[in-house]
Design an enzyme around this catalytic site. Structure first.
Site, PDB file in Angstrom:
ATOM      1  CD  GLN A 127       6.826   0.612   4.598  1.00  8.42           C
ATOM      2  OE1 GLN A 127       7.244   0.471   3.676  1.00  8.42           O
ATOM      3  NE2 GLN A 127       5.601   0.877   3.823  1.00  8.42           N
TER       4      GLN A 127
ATOM      5  CG  ASP B 144       7.745   2.627  -3.510  1.00  7.01           C
ATOM      6  OD1 ASP B 144       6.949   2.149  -3.262  1.00  7.01           O
ATOM      7  OD2 ASP B 144       9.094   3.380  -2.528  1.00  7.01           O
TER       8      ASP B 144
ATOM      9  CE  LYS C 154       6.002  -2.169   0.367  1.00 11.84           C
ATOM     10  NZ  LYS C 154       6.635  -0.478   0.967  1.00 11.84           N
TER      11      LYS C 154
HETATM   12  N1  GUN Z   1       4.360   4.032   2.511  1.00 15.83           N
HETATM   13  C1  GUN Z   1       3.088   3.614   2.678  1.00 15.83           C
HETATM   14  N2  GUN Z   1       2.383   3.257   1.033  1.00 15.83           N
HETATM   15  C2  GUN Z   1       3.862   3.387   0.878  1.00 15.83           C
HETATM   16  C3  GUN Z   1       4.513   2.667  -0.521  1.00 15.83           C
HETATM   17  O1  GUN Z   1       3.821   2.382  -1.647  1.00 15.83           O
HETATM   18  N3  GUN Z   1       5.835   3.023  -0.505  1.00 15.83           N
HETATM   19  C4  GUN Z   1       7.027   3.000   0.463  1.00 15.83           C
HETATM   20  N4  GUN Z   1       8.114   3.889   0.067  1.00 15.83           N
HETATM   21  N5  GUN Z   1       6.324   3.611   1.311  1.00 15.83           N
HETATM   22  C5  GUN Z   1       4.422   3.589   1.586  1.00 15.83           C
END
Ligand code: GUN
Length: 280
Positions: A96, A119, A52
């Site tokens: 996350q 998100d 990211k």
């Molecule tokens: N953990 C697994 N997929 C995601 C996601 O798309 N966003 C976040 N914040 N955590 C995750």
């Protein structure tokens, strides 16, 4: 033989479009940062977080990394989110998941200001998506819609069967496919006759989290198959929820793992960040 839906290529196109858009916004004085919070050091999460940050650098968006120790309390995390909600330069906040067991994920998600919820997990974002109001869309389902559209797969009127009902994939996926005028069936671990239901799908979206579970017997000839799963097989090679080799021979199009859905999630996160900067 199925057409391979190349998520790597399509996500690259999207990131290049976003890079251009971010540069134009910068000329207008519109900039912003994505705050990425990781609690603990789950290795898979560390990979996602790094990807990211790299994507932000590529697009030309600032990223702020908060790497917090496993012992961080819920209160401390909520306090950090409250501070980031107030910071004008921060246009997106991403925590996350999964979080350590002593922190309530729902509480954390709800603490993020909906206007920074890149998100798309906040109940307000989910509600807006449900009724077709503007707001941030959940990244993986939005990425799958882009994969289908940019591969020329028509969605309207098709029967879409989704395997999995999670809050981050199955449920929002169903709503987005409905918005695209598909007829939608959601299946899950308690569904009876899963095979027969899947055999009716024109578009089969598999997000069940079981390595190489879906074989040819679940798939109608000519169906489009989207594999959201990501696992390591016995040889430590990445694989999905679908038995790729045997399904490929009867589907009309299929996503590979890796290089299918995975890269799209990050591209759509970047899309949400650029949208947030644009809307400031
Ligand atoms: N953990 C697994 N997929 C995601 C996601 O798309 N966003 C976040 N914040 N955590 C995750």
């Amino acid at each position: 033989m199925a057409k391979i839906i190349d998520g790597k290529k399509i996500s690259q196109q999207i990131k290049d479009e976003l890079k251009e858009k971010a540069a134009k916004l910068k000329e207008q004085g519109k900039t912003g940062a994505l705050a990425v919070i990781q609690v603990g050091q789950d290795p898979a999460s560390s990979v996602y977080v790094r990807n990211k940050k790299n994507a932000c650098a590529y697009i030309g968006i600032e990223s702020l990394a908060y790497e917090l120790p496993e012992e961080t309390t819920e209160e401390e995390l909520l306090k950090l989110i409250a501070e980031l909600n107030e910071k004008e330069q921060v246009k997106g906040i991403l925590v996350q998941l999964p979080l350590p067991g002593h922190i309530c994920e729902d509480k954390v998600i709800q603490a993020i200001s909906p206007c920074k919820d890149v998100d798309g997990f906040h109940p307000q974002s989910v509600g807006a998506m449900t009724i077709g109001e503007p707001g941030f869309l959940s990244c993986t389902p939005a990425g799958i819609i882009q994969l289908l559209k940019r591969s020329g797969v028509e969605i309207a009127g098709k029967h879409c069967v989704i395997i999995g009902r999670s809050n981050i994939v199955g449920k929002p996926m169903a709503l987005l496919m409905l918005r695209e005028n598909a007829t939608v069936t959601i299946t899950h671990s308690r569904t009876r006759n899963l095979k027969e239901v899947c055999q009716q799908a024109d578009i089969l979206i598999v997000a069940m989290g079981k390595p190489q579970f879906i074989g040819a017997e679940y798939v109608k000839e000519g169906a489009v198959v989207i594999d959201v799963g990501i696992h390591r097989d016995e040889n430590n090679k990445l694989c999905g929820d679908v038995k790729f080799a045997e399904v490929e021979s009867l589907a009309s199009a299929i996503t590979p793992v890796p290089g299918g859905v995975g890269p799209m999630t990050i591209a759509m996160l970047m899309n949400n960040c650029v949208q947030s900067i644009e809307e400031e």
